[in-house]
Every structure is written in structure tokens, then in C-alpha cells.
Design a protein around this motif. Structure first.
Motif, PDB file in Angstrom:
ATOM      1  N   MET A  60     -23.988  42.598 -39.938  1.00  0.00           N
ATOM      2  CA  MET A  60     -25.001  42.302 -38.931  1.00  0.00           C
ATOM      3  C   MET A  60     -26.181  43.247 -39.122  1.00  0.00           C
ATOM      4  O   MET A  60     -25.988  44.410 -39.484  1.00  0.00           O
ATOM      5  N   ALA A  61     -27.390  42.753 -38.857  1.00  0.00           N
ATOM      6  CA  ALA A  61     -28.570  43.618 -38.903  1.00  0.00           C
ATOM      7  C   ALA A  61     -28.506  44.588 -37.719  1.00  0.00           C
ATOM      8  O   ALA A  61     -28.093  44.204 -36.625  1.00  0.00           O
ATOM      9  N   THR A  62     -28.879  45.831 -37.955  1.00  0.00           N
ATOM     10  CA  THR A  62     -28.810  46.860 -36.896  1.00  0.00           C
ATOM     11  C   THR A  62     -30.076  46.910 -36.049  1.00  0.00           C
ATOM     12  O   THR A  62     -30.056  47.478 -34.964  1.00  0.00           O
ATOM     13  N   ASN A  69     -22.637  37.523 -44.622  1.00  0.00           N
ATOM     14  CA  ASN A  69     -22.199  37.978 -45.944  1.00  0.00           C
ATOM     15  C   ASN A  69     -23.229  38.830 -46.669  1.00  0.00           C
ATOM     16  O   ASN A  69     -23.057  39.129 -47.843  1.00  0.00           O
ATOM     17  N   TYR A  70     -24.327  39.196 -46.010  1.00  0.00           N
ATOM     18  CA  TYR A  70     -25.379  39.958 -46.688  1.00  0.00           C
ATOM     19  C   TYR A  70     -25.522  41.345 -46.083  1.00  0.00           C
ATOM     20  O   TYR A  70     -25.546  41.503 -44.870  1.00  0.00           O
ATOM     21  N   TRP A  71     -25.630  42.355 -46.952  1.00  0.00           N
ATOM     22  CA  TRP A  71     -25.962  43.705 -46.503  1.00  0.00           C
ATOM     23  C   TRP A  71     -26.898  44.331 -47.512  1.00  0.00           C
ATOM     24  O   TRP A  71     -26.904  43.994 -48.684  1.00  0.00           O
ATOM     25  N   SER A  72     -27.710  45.267 -47.020  1.00  0.00           N
ATOM     26  CA  SER A  72     -28.653  45.962 -47.884  1.00  0.00           C
ATOM     27  C   SER A  72     -27.895  46.910 -48.799  1.00  0.00           C
ATOM     28  O   SER A  72     -27.024  47.652 -48.358  1.00  0.00           O
ATOM     29  N   PHE A 101     -39.457  41.888 -42.423  1.00  0.00           N
ATOM     30  CA  PHE A 101     -38.360  40.926 -42.520  1.00  0.00           C
ATOM     31  C   PHE A 101     -37.097  41.576 -43.059  1.00  0.00           C
ATOM     32  O   PHE A 101     -37.128  42.252 -44.082  1.00  0.00           O
ATOM     33  N   ILE A 102     -35.994  41.390 -42.355  1.00  0.00           N
ATOM     34  CA  ILE A 102     -34.663  41.815 -42.799  1.00  0.00           C
ATOM     35  C   ILE A 102     -33.742  40.603 -42.674  1.00  0.00           C
ATOM     36  O   ILE A 102     -33.574  40.053 -41.590  1.00  0.00           O
ATOM     37  N   HIS A 109     -28.087  47.344 -41.920  1.00  0.00           N
ATOM     38  CA  HIS A 109     -26.963  46.433 -41.703  1.00  0.00           C
ATOM     39  C   HIS A 109     -25.721  47.268 -41.402  1.00  0.00           C
ATOM     40  O   HIS A 109     -25.611  48.408 -41.842  1.00  0.00           O
ATOM     41  N   GLN A 110     -24.800  46.682 -40.673  1.00  0.00           N
ATOM     42  CA  GLN A 110     -23.516  47.337 -40.421  1.00  0.00           C
ATOM     43  C   GLN A 110     -22.413  46.285 -40.464  1.00  0.00           C
ATOM     44  O   GLN A 110     -22.654  45.123 -40.180  1.00  0.00           O
TER      45      GLN A 110
END
Length: 131
Positions: A123-125, A56-59, A50-51, A85-86
């Protein structure tokens, strides 16, 4: 792996991680563990894959690199943490970026109707989370 079932009962089972076994000095097996500085959270979990994907969220666990908005948002170096994320480019452009010196005031061209997205979104990569 050792697990305590209660205060007096322990269950041991042999596991092989990455082809390595753990031995003690007497030739028997000893315990071992895996660790990582990268945290498992409700937002990122390698066990389930899960990612969290939200604008508004990034690792916070990604190797340092320049994002689409020109900023660096992580300070980890050489850890092998692929970007999961990017950030996009800014979603606002100003008139002087299109025609420098031709306009007295700045006119904003927004490429979103949601103001909080004007500085770009995360955005999730699709990259896999690695320890």
C-alpha cells in the motif's frame, strides 16, 4: 539552464536551486545540475507527485526496513528514501498459531478471498517521493 532549440541556437536562463548559484572562474554564472540515484519512472515521479498504488507494486527505492510480513525488501541504507510503500501482515493464519499443539493438521484462516493477497499486500504510505 541551457536548452538547445536547434543545432545552432542555445537558450540560457538563470535558476536558483536550494538558494545556491553556480559560478565560473571568471565571475559569470556556470551551468549546474541536480542528480539522484533514485530513478524517475512512470510508476514514481516526484515532478508530478504520482506514486503508483497497487497490491503487487512497491518502490525499490526505500531505505531498508522490516515490513509487516517480517521481511526486508529493499537494500538501500542511509539514503533518506522515506518508505512510500509498506507491506501489510500476512492475510493468512494457521490453526497452530492460535492453539499450538492442539490440532493435528494445519487449518488455514484466510482474511481475503483473493489468493494472491494471502502473503500481504503493498500500500502507498502517502509519504512524498524525495530525490
Amino acid at each position: 539552464i541551457e536548452r538547445f532549440l536547434d543545432a545552432t541556437t542555445i537558450v540560457r536562463e538563470e535558476r536558483i536551486f536550494s538558494g545556491s548559484r553556480y559560478y565560473s572562474n571568471d565571475g559569470g554564472f556556470q551551468g549546474g545540475y541536480e542528480c539522484s540515484i533514485r530513478g524517475v519512472t512512470e510508476w514514481e515521479d516526484y515532478r508530478s507527485g504520482f506514486i503508483f498504488d497497487h497490491p503487487n507494486y512497491w518502490s525499490r527505492y526505500m531505505d531498508e526496513h522490516i515490513e509487516g510480513d517480517g521481511r526486508i525488501n529493499s537494500t538501500w541504507k542511509g539514503m533518506g528514501f522515506d518508505p512510500i510503500h509498506q507491506k501489510t501482515h500476512k492475510l493468512v493464519k494457521y490453526s497452530d498459531e492460535f492453539a499450538p499443539g492442539n490440532l493435528d493438521g494445519k487449518i488455514a484462516f484466510m482474511y481475503t478471498d483473493e489468493g494472491y493477497r494471502e502473503n500481504g499486500v503493498w500500500m502507498a504510505t502517502g509519504a512524498k517521493w524525495k530525490k
